[in-house]
Design an enzyme around this catalytic site. Structure first.
Site, mmCIF file in Angstrom:
data_model
loop_
_atom_site.group_PDB
_atom_site.id
_atom_site.type_symbol
_atom_site.label_atom_id
_atom_site.label_comp_id
_atom_site.label_asym_id
_atom_site.label_seq_id
_atom_site.Cartn_x
_atom_site.Cartn_y
_atom_site.Cartn_z
ATOM 1 N N ASP A 32 0.815 -1.209 -0.050
ATOM 2 C CA ASP A 32 0.099 0.053 0.119
ATOM 3 C C ASP A 32 0.927 1.229 0.063
ATOM 4 O O ASP A 32 1.844 1.324 0.797
ATOM 5 C CB ASP A 32 -0.958 -0.050 1.356
ATOM 6 N N GLN A 95 -14.590 2.443 1.373
ATOM 7 C CA GLN A 95 -13.834 1.923 0.324
ATOM 8 C C GLN A 95 -13.514 3.059 -0.582
ATOM 9 O O GLN A 95 -14.580 3.870 -0.922
ATOM 10 C CB GLN A 95 -14.708 0.984 -0.285
ATOM 11 N N VAL A 97 -11.209 2.778 -3.552
ATOM 12 C CA VAL A 97 -10.914 2.313 -4.702
ATOM 13 C C VAL A 97 -11.813 1.206 -5.143
ATOM 14 O O VAL A 97 -12.042 0.322 -4.510
ATOM 15 C CB VAL A 97 -9.552 1.761 -4.904
ATOM 16 N N HIS A 101 -10.361 -5.370 -3.064
ATOM 17 C CA HIS A 101 -9.161 -5.457 -2.620
ATOM 18 C C HIS A 101 -9.182 -5.894 -1.234
ATOM 19 O O HIS A 101 -9.966 -5.536 -0.436
ATOM 20 C CB HIS A 101 -8.186 -4.076 -2.897
HETATM 21 P P1 AMP Z 1 -9.939 1.466 0.459
HETATM 22 O O1 AMP Z 1 -9.859 2.585 1.120
HETATM 23 O O2 AMP Z 1 -10.165 0.257 1.329
HETATM 24 O O3 AMP Z 1 -10.570 1.546 -0.767
HETATM 25 O O4 AMP Z 1 -8.117 1.257 0.220
HETATM 26 C C1 AMP Z 1 -7.686 1.780 -0.915
HETATM 27 C C2 AMP Z 1 -6.183 1.713 -0.596
HETATM 28 O O5 AMP Z 1 -5.402 1.726 -1.736
HETATM 29 C C3 AMP Z 1 -5.561 2.801 0.568
HETATM 30 O O6 AMP Z 1 -4.983 2.120 1.679
HETATM 31 C C4 AMP Z 1 -4.615 3.589 -0.529
HETATM 32 O O7 AMP Z 1 -3.581 3.906 0.351
HETATM 33 C C5 AMP Z 1 -3.968 2.442 -1.531
HETATM 34 N N1 AMP Z 1 -3.725 2.872 -2.745
HETATM 35 C C6 AMP Z 1 -4.221 3.960 -3.547
HETATM 36 N N2 AMP Z 1 -3.572 4.151 -4.786
HETATM 37 C C7 AMP Z 1 -2.506 3.089 -4.674
HETATM 38 C C8 AMP Z 1 -1.352 2.849 -5.474
HETATM 39 N N3 AMP Z 1 -1.183 3.738 -6.554
HETATM 40 N N4 AMP Z 1 -0.444 1.929 -5.001
HETATM 41 C C9 AMP Z 1 -0.584 1.282 -3.854
HETATM 42 N N5 AMP Z 1 -1.680 1.679 -2.890
HETATM 43 C C10 AMP Z 1 -2.501 2.525 -3.313
#
Ligand code: AMP
Length: 115
Positions: A32, A95, A97, A101
């Site tokens: 992450d 969430q 993204v 995940h």
């Molecule tokens: P969520 O809030 O459960 O949707 O988690 C999304 C996660 O993706 C967060 O912990 C972000 O820090 C992580 N994230 C977003 N963009 C990237 C990226 N380019 N590479 C790695 N992690 C990312």
């Protein structure tokens, strides 16, 4: 589903870099970018599924596979004192993204309840 690629789909397609620690034909695991614990890894399916709420019955073995990958990574990363596995889902679930995940968090004590 939006026509626009999510950031995770762009990682799968190799369009943006990620610190990938494991991949196979079904999934990818990478660090992450904003870690919330000393170990913070995301395991994502290659298949574009926006969230748990969008799973089909046929996705059961894929979801099982993701958890087995989490188990193996936790062992490899030495998380012998325990760890947390989180799948944030939808707006109230935090969430951000829209590509399913699994968070693997470890190497510190994680309080409960979560924020
Ligand atoms: P969520 O809030 O459960 O949707 O988690 C999304 C996660 O993706 C967060 O912990 C972000 O820090 C992580 N994230 C977003 N963009 C990237 C990226 N380019 N590479 C790695 N992690 C990312």
């Amino acid at each position: 589903m939006s026509e626009e690629k999510t950031i995770f789909k762009r990682i799968i397609d190799g369009e943006i870099p990620a610190d990938i620690i494991f991949e196979d034909e079904q999934c990818l695991a990478f660090k992450d970018v904003h870690p919330q614990a000393p170990v913070h890894v995301l395991v994502i399916p290659r298949k574009e599924i926006p969230s748990i709420a969008h799973l089909s019955d046929e996705d059961g073995s894929l979801m099982g596979h993701l958890l087995l990958v989490v188990r193996d990574l936790a062992r490899q990363l030495g998380l012998d004192d325990g760890y947390r596995v989180v799948i944030n889902t939808g707006e109230n679930g935090g969430q951000t993204v829209d590509h399913l995940h699994v968070h693997l968090l470890g190497e510190r004590y994680l309080g409960w309840p979560p924020g």
